[in-house]
Design an enzyme around this catalytic site. Structure first.
Site, mmCIF file in Angstrom:
data_model
loop_
_atom_site.group_PDB
_atom_site.id
_atom_site.type_symbol
_atom_site.label_atom_id
_atom_site.label_comp_id
_atom_site.label_asym_id
_atom_site.label_seq_id
_atom_site.Cartn_x
_atom_site.Cartn_y
_atom_site.Cartn_z
ATOM 1 C CG HIS A 37 -2.045 -0.783 1.005
ATOM 2 N ND1 HIS A 37 -2.388 -2.123 0.921
ATOM 3 C CD2 HIS A 37 -3.265 -0.399 0.731
ATOM 4 C CE1 HIS A 37 -3.442 -2.451 0.573
ATOM 5 N NE2 HIS A 37 -4.378 -1.633 0.499
ATOM 6 C CE LYS A 102 -6.353 -10.859 12.090
ATOM 7 N NZ LYS A 102 -5.757 -11.764 12.556
#
Length: 183
Positions: A37, A102
């Site tokens: 990222h 998650k």
């Protein structure tokens, strides 16, 4: 409600999903974690192209273990999504269809999801070996030097996930907790 989804995800399908829906994803998804990222963010800051067309695609926050012989990938469990929160709004504004991970998401990410009609799915933490059985192929497509954090193109068949935050901002983490407290 159980749903079969095709990835990349069509925006009209994303808008139909509701927090709490169980989905089975078939098609192509991409993996990316913290380091990937950061590199994508740097590429965008330098006016460079991303390693894949982000529009409608799903990013799975996962770093796999090495593949066993005869398997395309090793254990493939989700990682904590909040570590990508500083990068996600920009990717969502570029058309990212959804994310799989998650844990909770920030208000900024949820606002960007609502603004762009995107969805956040949860995969079951601790079930990486089981989840890997839904992955039929894995190919590193960018940032190979990052090892397990490289971007991978995965082909999945009936990959199980739960809609945690839908495109309207409904958040299963909040609604399920409130319903439990009432009982």
């Amino acid at each position: 409600m159980d749903r079969e989804l095709q990835a990349p995800i069509d925006p009209s399908v994303a808008k139909e999903l509701k927090a709490g829906d169980m989905v089975y994803i078939t098609g192509t998804i991409y993996t990316a974690r913290d380091a990937a990222h950061k590199r994508m963010d740097e590429a965008l800051s330098d006016n460079k192209e991303l390693p894949f067309d982000i529009r409608g695609n799903l990013i799975y926050y996962m770093g796999p273990s090495p593949a066993r012989e005869g398997r395309p990938i090793g254990s493939a469990g989700p990682t904590t999504a909040s570590r990508m929160d500083k990068y996600a709004p920009k990717l969502l504004d570029l058309g990212l269809g959804g994310m799989i991970g998650k844990g909770k998401r920030s208000k900024e990410v949820i606002d960007a999801m609502v603004r762009n009609g995107a969805v956040y799915f949860a995969a079951i933490g601790g079930a990486g070996a089981l989840l890997s059985k839904a992955i039929t192929s894995s190919e590193v497509i960018a940032y190979d030097d990052l090892g397990t954090e490289a971007i991978r193109k995965l082909t999945v068949e009936r990959f199980p996930a739960i809609v945690v935050i839908d495109s309207n901002g409904n958040n299963l983490y909040e609604t399920a907790g409130a319903a439990y407290r009432k009982k």
